[in-house]
Write an enzyme that holds these catalytic residues in place. Structure first.
Site, mmCIF file in Angstrom:
data_model
loop_
_atom_site.group_PDB
_atom_site.id
_atom_site.type_symbol
_atom_site.label_atom_id
_atom_site.label_comp_id
_atom_site.label_asym_id
_atom_site.label_seq_id
_atom_site.Cartn_x
_atom_site.Cartn_y
_atom_site.Cartn_z
ATOM 1 N N ASP A 123 71.110 118.225 -25.317
ATOM 2 C CA ASP A 123 70.105 118.294 -24.273
ATOM 3 C C ASP A 123 68.696 118.284 -24.873
ATOM 4 O OD1 ASP A 123 69.685 118.837 -21.390
ATOM 5 O OD2 ASP A 123 68.780 120.698 -22.080
ATOM 6 N N GLU A 167 70.081 113.170 -25.379
ATOM 7 C CA GLU A 167 69.083 112.878 -24.366
ATOM 8 C C GLU A 167 67.725 112.898 -25.052
ATOM 9 O OE1 GLU A 167 67.652 114.831 -20.140
ATOM 10 O OE2 GLU A 167 67.890 116.122 -21.869
HETATM 11 C C1 GLC Z 1 68.014 118.172 -19.340
HETATM 12 C C2 GLC Z 1 69.149 118.207 -18.360
HETATM 13 C C3 GLC Z 1 68.680 118.825 -17.076
HETATM 14 C C4 GLC Z 1 68.165 120.229 -17.373
HETATM 15 C C5 GLC Z 1 67.113 120.214 -18.462
HETATM 16 C C6 GLC Z 1 66.813 121.596 -18.973
HETATM 17 O O1 GLC Z 1 67.006 117.321 -18.955
HETATM 18 O O2 GLC Z 1 69.671 116.920 -18.172
HETATM 19 O O3 GLC Z 1 69.680 118.862 -16.108
HETATM 20 O O4 GLC Z 1 67.609 120.788 -16.207
HETATM 21 O O5 GLC Z 1 67.531 119.458 -19.582
HETATM 22 O O6 GLC Z 1 67.856 122.069 -19.788
#
Ligand code: GLC
Length: 550
Positions: free
Chosen positions: A200, A242
Site C-alpha cells: 500500500d 501501489e
Molecule cells: C491506499 C488504499 C486505500 C487506503 C489508503 C490508505 O490508497 O488503496 O484504500 O484508504 O491506501 O491506507
C-alpha cells in the site's frame, strides 16, 4: 508456463469481510472464503489479493491496522487463515495480502505508547514536529474528508504527520527499528505461506518526511533492501505495489539505475487505467495507443498490473481537465458518483449502462493488454454500486451469490450485515447473482470463465511484449499484438458502435494458420487477414502463430 508465476497470473481482489459469511454474524470470514475456493478455481483465477486482514478499528476498511501479526477476529483466527492458504494451494491458487506499513491506526499500541511520552521506546517510530509545520495543510490524499497532514496531539504535546486520515499516523521509515519491523512483518506472513504482498502507498512509505518540506526526498534503497529480504525468505515471493505517480518516475520503483529490476516486481498501471476509461468514454483508442507508447520500458522481471476497477475510486487526476470532463460526463455525471474531486466511485457495469457487449469489450481489452490482469470481486457477474453508502463503500457491498436472503452472503438479520446488500433495481441480487449465472452458459460469468481460460492459453500477453499495430484501421478500432516465446497473438477491439471491416493483411506473411480464439460472435474465418469483420463493440483475439520451439 514461464519462469515467473506473477507474469502469467490472473489476480482476483477481494475483501474477506464482504465475500462470504460462514457463521451468520453478518461479516464475511476465512471459512466462508474457503467454501468459495472451488468457485474461484472454476473461474480460473490463480492468485487472490486479500484487502487488509489485520485487527483494526476499521475506520478505513482495515487500512488502519492495530496489530500486524494477527488477523481481525471478525474474519476468524490465524488457524483459519493458515487453512485458507492450504486449501487455496491445493487448488493451485496463491494468496497475497495487503502490506499497509506507511502508517498504523492511531489505536495501535505503538502509537499509544509513542504519544504518551517523549521517552517512549516507540516515540521515534512516528514522525513528529514540536512546532506547527508550515505545510500542515498540504499533500492531503483525501481532499474533502481530510483537512491537514499534520495534526496536534494533546497527549503527545506535539504535531504528528499523517499522509492519509488523521487516525492513520505515518511510521518513520528513517528509523532502523521501523525498517527491521517491516521486514519482520513480511517474514511472518511469508513463513505462514503467502506468496507476496500488495504494498500500500509505496511512494509515501519511502518519504523522508520533514516538517515544512512538502516535497521530501524518497529513500528508494529501502525498496531494494526489502526486496532482498523478501526474496531470500521465499524465492518466488512477489511484490505488487501501489505507486500512483507520474510515469517517468515509475522506473526507479522497479529497480535502480543499473536496470537490474531489484525492487518491486509489479506496479499497478494507474496511467493505463485512466486512459482506458477515457478511451471507453470517447469510443476512441487514441488514449490507449498513447499509453502503450508512453509507458516506460521495464527491467527484466518487471511487470505491469492492469485493472479497470479496484476497491478505491477511479482516479482521473492524471488526465487533462478536458479528458477528465469527458470521462465524468459519460461515466459519473452526478456529483454523488464522484469523489475527492478526482474520481468516480462506481463499478464498471453500471458505468457502461449494463450493456453486456460493452462490458465484454472493456474486459477483453484489459485482459489482452500487457501485464497481469487484476479483477475486483463481483465484476465477473456485473455487480453494481450503492451510492447511498458513504465514499468508497459504494463499491464495497457484499458479494451476490444467490437469490437467497442477503444475496446468500450471510444468514444474519439484514441490519447486522457489515454493509447492506444491493437489493433493488437492475443490479439487485435478485437480478445479478452467481447462482443464476452459473446455470447459464451465455452469462457474463460464463464469459469470464472462457475469457480467462483463453488468456491462460496465450501466455505471451503476460510475459511477452505488447505493441500497437500501426496500420490504417476504421475509427474506433484498436489493433495490437503480443509477441513472446509461445508465439504471437493479434487483437482487434472496436470501441465504437459501428460494424466495420479491418485489413491486417500486412501481417499475413507471419501467420501460420491464424484462428480466432475469443470473439464476441461467430465471424467468418480469418483467411488472409484482409477482410476481418468486426461488429460495433466487437472484439477478436486471433492466434497468429505459435512459437517455433513449442
Ligand atoms: C491506499 C488504499 C486505500 C487506503 C489508503 C490508505 O490508497 O488503496 O484504500 O484508504 O491506501 O491506507
Amino acid at each position: 508456463m514461464g519462469d515467473r508465476w506473477y507474469q502469467e497470473a490472473v489476480v482476483y481482489c477481494l475483501d474477506v469481510d464482504t465475500y462470504a459469511d460462514s457463521d451468520g454474524d453478518g461479516v464475511g470470514d476465512f471459512q466462508g472464503l474457503i467454501g468459495r475456493l472451488d468457485y474461484l478455481a472454476r473461474l480460473g483465477v490463480t492468485c487472490l489479493w486479500l484487502n487488509p486482514i489485520h485487527p483494526s478499528p476499521n475506520k478505513d476498511d482495515g487500512y488502519d491496522a492495530t496489530d500486524f501479526y494477527n488477523v481481525d477476529p471478525r474474519l476468524g483466527t490465524l488457524g483459519d487463515f493458515a487453512e485458507l492458504l492450504h486449501q487455496a494451494q491445493n487448488r493451485g491458487i496463491r494468496v497475497i495480502i495487503d502490506l499497509v506499513v506507511n502508517h498504523t491506526s492511531d489505536q495501535h499500541p505503538w502509537f499509544q505508547s509513542a504519544r504518551s511520552s517523549p521517552d517512549s521506546p516507540y516515540r521515534d517510530w512516528y514522525v513528529w514536529a514540536d512546532h506547527e509545520p508550515a505545510d500542515r495543510q498540504q499533500g492531503m490524499v483525501f481532499p474533502g474528508e481530510q483537512e491537514e497532514t499534520w495534526t496536534y496531539d494533546r497527549t503527545a504535546k506535539a504535531w504528528y504527520y499523517h499522509r492519509f486520515y488523521k487516525f492513520q499516523p505515518d511510521l518513520n521509515i528513517e528509523n532502523p527499528k521501523v525498517r527491521a519491523e517491516i521486514k519482520k512483518i513480511t517474514s511472518f506472513w511469508l513463513q505462514l505461506g503467502v506468496s507476496g504482498f500488495r504494498m500500500d502507498a509505496v511512494p509515501f512509505i519511502i518519504e523522508k518526511t520533514e516538517p515544512g518540506n512538502p516535497n521530501a526526498d524518497k529513500d528508494f534503497d529501502f525498496l531494494t533492501d526489502l526486496r532482498q529480504h523478501v526474496q531470500w525468505r521465499r524465492g518466488d515471493a512477489a511484490l505488487l505495489a501501489e505507486a500512483n505517480v507520474e510515469p517517468d518516475q515509475l522506473p526507479v520503483y522497479f529497480g535502480d539505475a543499473a536496470g537490474s529490476g531489484n525492487r518491486i516486481h509489479m506496479l499497478f498501471d494507474f496511467m493505463l487505467n485512466g486512459r482506458l476509461m477515457l478511451a471507453l468514454a470517447r469510443q476512441d483508442p487514441e488514449a490507449i495507443i498513447d499509453a502503450l507508447r508512453d509507458t516506460p520500458k521495464l527491467p527484466t522481471g518487471g511487470q505491469w498490473a492492469t485493472f479497470l476497477r479496484n476497491h478505491d475510486e477511479i482516479d482521473l487526476s492524471r488526465l487533462t481537465a478536458d479528458q477528465r470532463n469527458d470521462v465524468l460526463a459519460k461515466f459519473g455525471p452526478d456529483e454523488n458518483m464522484q469523489l475527492y474531486g478526482r474520481g468516480i466511485r462506481r463499478r464498471l457495469a453500471p458505468m457502461l449502462g449494463n450493456d453486456r457487449r460493452h462490458i465484454e469489450l472493456a474486459y477483453a481489452l484489459q485482459f489482452s493488454l500487457r501485464g497481469t490482469p487484476v479483477l475486483r470481486y463481483g465484476e465477473e457477474i456485473g455487480m453494481g454500486e450503492d451510492l447511498s453508502l458513504d465514499g468508497r463503500d459504494a463499491i464495497r457491498t457484499p458479494m451476490q451469490w444467490s437469490y437467497k436472503d442477503n444475496a446468500g452472503f450471510s444468514t444474519a438479520e439484514p441490519e447486522k450485515l457489515v454493509r447492506p446488500v444491493i437489493d433493488k433495481g437492475e443490479f439487485g441480487y435478485q437480478q445479478v447473482n452467481v447462482t443464476a449465472q452459473r446455470k447459464d452458459p451465455r452469462s457474463l460469468l460464463g464469459w469470464f470463465e472462457r475469457m480467462i481460460r483463453t488468456l491462460r492459453e496465450a501466455p505471451e500477453i503476460g510475459s511477452g511484449s505488447t505493441t500497437h499495430i500501426d496500420v490504417p484501421v476504421p475509427a474506433g478500432v484498436l489493433a495490437h499484438r503480443a509477441d513472446g516465446r509461445t508465439g504471437t497473438m493479434v487483437f482487434l477491439h472496436n470501441l465504437g458502435t459501428e460494424d466495420v471491416e479491418v485489413d491486417l493483411s500486412t501481417l499475413a506473411p507471419e501467420a501460420d494458420l491464424p484462428i480466432d480464439v475469443l470473439t464476441d460472435r461467430n465471424y467468418e474465418e480469418v483467411g488472409k487477414l484482409d477482410r476481418l469483420k468486426l461488429a460495433g463493440h466487437g472484439y477478436r483475439w486471433i492466434r497468429l502463430c505459435r512459437g517455433r520451439d513449442l
